[in-house]
Design an enzyme around this catalytic site. Sequence first.
Site, PDB file in Angstrom:
ATOM      1  N   LYS A 182       0.836  -1.204   0.000  1.00 46.39           N
ATOM      2  CA  LYS A 182       0.000   0.000   0.000  1.00 46.39           C
ATOM      3  C   LYS A 182       0.864   1.244   0.000  1.00 46.39           C
ATOM      4  CE  LYS A 182      -3.969  -1.902  -0.018  1.00 46.39           C
ATOM      5  NZ  LYS A 182      -4.902  -1.713  -1.125  1.00 46.39           N
TER       6      LYS A 182
ATOM      7  N   GLU B  33      -5.223 -12.745  -6.595  1.00 47.40           N
ATOM      8  CA  GLU B  33      -4.933 -11.901  -5.430  1.00 47.40           C
ATOM      9  C   GLU B  33      -5.167 -12.706  -4.153  1.00 47.40           C
ATOM     10  OE1 GLU B  33      -7.016  -8.146  -5.210  1.00 47.40           O
ATOM     11  OE2 GLU B  33      -5.630  -7.466  -3.645  1.00 47.40           O
TER      12      GLU B  33
ATOM     13  N   ASP C   6     -14.158  -6.964  -9.421  1.00 47.16           N
ATOM     14  CA  ASP C   6     -14.324  -7.871  -8.277  1.00 47.16           C
ATOM     15  C   ASP C   6     -15.576  -8.709  -8.499  1.00 47.16           C
ATOM     16  OD1 ASP C   6     -15.207  -8.910  -5.719  1.00 47.16           O
ATOM     17  OD2 ASP C   6     -13.668  -7.635  -4.821  1.00 47.16           O
TER      18      ASP C   6
ATOM     19  N   HIS D  60     -10.061  -8.544  -8.861  1.00 50.97           N
ATOM     20  CA  HIS D  60      -9.816  -8.154  -7.471  1.00 50.97           C
ATOM     21  C   HIS D  60     -10.470  -9.198  -6.571  1.00 50.97           C
ATOM     22  CE1 HIS D  60     -11.016  -5.772  -3.801  1.00 50.97           C
ATOM     23  NE2 HIS D  60      -9.780  -5.346  -3.926  1.00 50.97           N
TER      24      HIS D  60
ATOM     25  N   GLU E  36     -11.356  -1.844  -9.266  1.00 48.27           N
ATOM     26  CA  GLU E  36     -12.017  -2.605  -8.199  1.00 48.27           C
ATOM     27  C   GLU E  36     -13.276  -1.911  -7.715  1.00 48.27           C
ATOM     28  OE1 GLU E  36      -8.493  -2.446  -5.548  1.00 48.27           O
ATOM     29  OE2 GLU E  36      -9.895  -1.826  -4.003  1.00 48.27           O
TER      30      GLU E  36
ATOM     31  N   ASP F 100      -0.158  -0.060  -4.607  1.00 43.03           N
ATOM     32  CA  ASP F 100      -1.590   0.248  -4.665  1.00 43.03           C
ATOM     33  C   ASP F 100      -1.882   1.490  -3.838  1.00 43.03           C
ATOM     34  OD1 ASP F 100      -4.324   0.276  -4.706  1.00 43.03           O
ATOM     35  OD2 ASP F 100      -4.601  -1.706  -3.819  1.00 43.03           O
TER      36      ASP F 100
ATOM     37  N   GLU G 122      -1.480   0.569  -8.928  1.00 41.29           N
ATOM     38  CA  GLU G 122      -2.925   0.320  -8.856  1.00 41.29           C
ATOM     39  C   GLU G 122      -3.656   1.527  -8.297  1.00 41.29           C
ATOM     40  OE1 GLU G 122      -3.798  -3.592  -7.392  1.00 41.29           O
ATOM     41  OE2 GLU G 122      -5.568  -2.920  -6.295  1.00 41.29           O
TER      42      GLU G 122
HETATM   43 MG   LIG Z   1      -6.567  -2.332  -4.622  1.00 40.51          MG
END
Ligand SMILES: [Mg+2]
Length: 395
Positions: A175, A343, A279, A306, A256, A204, A230
């Site tokens: 992240k 993922e 997703d 996702h 996502e 991300d 991302e």
């Molecule tokens: Mg993400």
Amino acid sequence: MKITRIETFLLKAPLGEERFWSSQASFPERKSLLVRIDTDAGLSGWGEAGQYGPAEPVASQIHDVFAPMLLGEEARQPAVHWDLMYSRTRDFGAKGSTIEAISGLDIALWDLIGRFHEAPIWELLGGAFRRTVETYATGLYYRGPDPTDLAAGLTQLREEAARYREEGFSAVKAKIGLLPPRDDLERIAAIREAIGDDILLLADANHAYNTHVACTVARELERFRIYWFEEPVVPEDLEGYRRVRASTTIAIAGGECEHTRYGFVRWFAAHALDIAQPDPTAAGGFTELARICAAASAFHVQCLPHVWGSGVALAAGLQLLATIPPAPYTASPRAPYTEPLLEWDANPNPLRTEVLEEPIVPREGKVQVPDGPGLGIRIDERAVARYTVAQRCSE
Ligand SMILES: [Mg+2]
């Protein structure tokens, strides 16, 4: 095989001191909205609906809006039900919790027809391109009592990143976006050092940046050989996506928080993405994800769904991933360059393992695609009951 009963289970698992943060929010608990559809044939199918916001409005749509359309109807036609559910809610739905509700119901219907035909969903969708799937570890969040404490974060990230390397992951995602870019880049540098050169590193931001900041961050990330960046900017800003994408050699991923083929095709037409991340539990279930993946392939965008949630969402992602063609075809398939990556949410979540009688767990960074009917899982209903904080039933 008529639908006789639709039940939802809102599961919550508080995390206590294991809570973590992204650039957008803290995660003090893990939660999942599971859906069970029962039939007069004695078969039941399971699904999971929605990932992002509160689950109660999603449950309300399942029971107050969609259950009256489905009860008493033939279960073996998820695409027909999808179209009716979407069309009859178009004026007030089309996005968000309405599509999350449709997604959960659609996944449960596909699980049901798989059980009816005693075939896995991948077989009903046309077959599996692969029976073993490579995963990437999604972790490396902001943790600890003060998630903005850079020094403490660096220590924790080094340990966590080294653990993923030891566990055999060939790709990990970190992240960024909660701290100022300079501090986040220090975090990325620490992770790259801990995992070495051979492991793929993904970043991300959860749409934390303006376009000009995202372009600067992308340029800096190139030094650390980031494979994809991302959600650099907010999902409404397709021009921003396009500009970030044009500014860097790093692949741009996103989607996502997008829903349905109608939403995704705008991104594809705008040339906003290298990698689309619909997703299954939020963008429309199996019925719609197959269409989104088809649209992505027509624009030569790679589709890497996702995956976030309980073991049910994970199983749905795995079934879908088996059916995604290599992009492009080569004689030597390789994730993620031609093969899709699954993922794997590596954060604490008892709902990921405990609701399944045989949990899906990566070994050396890989998972097997199950052979069993439907989603290929068996639900541990005692574990579901243990974590359920709210239950609704329509019949
Ligand atoms: Mg993400």
